[in-house]
Design a protein around this motif. Sequence first.
Motif, mmCIF file in Angstrom:
data_model
loop_
_atom_site.group_PDB
_atom_site.id
_atom_site.type_symbol
_atom_site.label_atom_id
_atom_site.label_comp_id
_atom_site.label_asym_id
_atom_site.label_seq_id
_atom_site.Cartn_x
_atom_site.Cartn_y
_atom_site.Cartn_z
ATOM 1 N N TYR A 132 0.805 -1.212 0.000
ATOM 2 C CA TYR A 132 0.000 0.000 0.000
ATOM 3 C C TYR A 132 0.844 1.270 0.000
ATOM 4 O O TYR A 132 0.304 2.378 0.098
ATOM 5 N N ASP A 133 2.172 1.154 -0.129
ATOM 6 C CA ASP A 133 3.035 2.329 -0.120
ATOM 7 C C ASP A 133 2.748 3.276 -1.288
ATOM 8 O O ASP A 133 2.916 4.489 -1.160
ATOM 9 N N THR A 134 2.322 2.733 -2.420
ATOM 10 C CA THR A 134 2.117 3.575 -3.597
ATOM 11 C C THR A 134 0.856 4.427 -3.503
ATOM 12 O O THR A 134 0.738 5.427 -4.208
ATOM 13 N N VAL A 135 -0.083 4.054 -2.655
ATOM 14 C CA VAL A 135 -1.360 4.772 -2.592
ATOM 15 C C VAL A 135 -1.580 5.506 -1.271
ATOM 16 O O VAL A 135 -2.668 6.030 -1.036
ATOM 17 N N THR A 136 -0.590 5.590 -0.422
ATOM 18 C CA THR A 136 -0.797 6.226 0.885
ATOM 19 C C THR A 136 -1.149 7.706 0.751
ATOM 20 O O THR A 136 -1.983 8.208 1.511
ATOM 21 N N GLU A 137 -0.530 8.389 -0.206
ATOM 22 C CA GLU A 137 -0.826 9.817 -0.369
ATOM 23 C C GLU A 137 -2.263 10.030 -0.829
ATOM 24 O O GLU A 137 -2.957 10.930 -0.341
ATOM 25 N N ILE A 138 -2.723 9.210 -1.758
ATOM 26 C CA ILE A 138 -4.088 9.329 -2.258
ATOM 27 C C ILE A 138 -5.089 9.058 -1.142
ATOM 28 O O ILE A 138 -6.064 9.807 -0.964
ATOM 29 N N VAL A 139 -4.849 8.016 -0.380
ATOM 30 C CA VAL A 139 -5.757 7.662 0.715
ATOM 31 C C VAL A 139 -5.767 8.762 1.766
ATOM 32 O O VAL A 139 -6.835 9.169 2.244
#
Length: 84
Positions: free
Chosen positions: A57-64
């Motif tokens: 989930y490192d790639t989507v942490t900013e979006i979340v």
Amino acid sequence: MKSAKDRMDIISAYREVGTYRGAAEMCGTTHKTVRRVIERFEAGDTPPPRQPRPRNYDTVTEIVAERIASSRGRISAKRLLPIA
């Protein structure tokens, strides 16, 4: 690779029994593993520190984090999954 607890168990078993095969029998491993652990311990070698593994989930942490902030924590995981 043995965990720190397993290595300490092997070392204490070897100190108690005094033989590789006896310690291996007590710890449920082979005498060769006991020999390697004891030799490394007596040489003062320490295992290298573990490198942190990347999470899926490192790639989507900013979006979340952005969506949670914009909804003030009211968004559900069901709504976040298609976005991520």
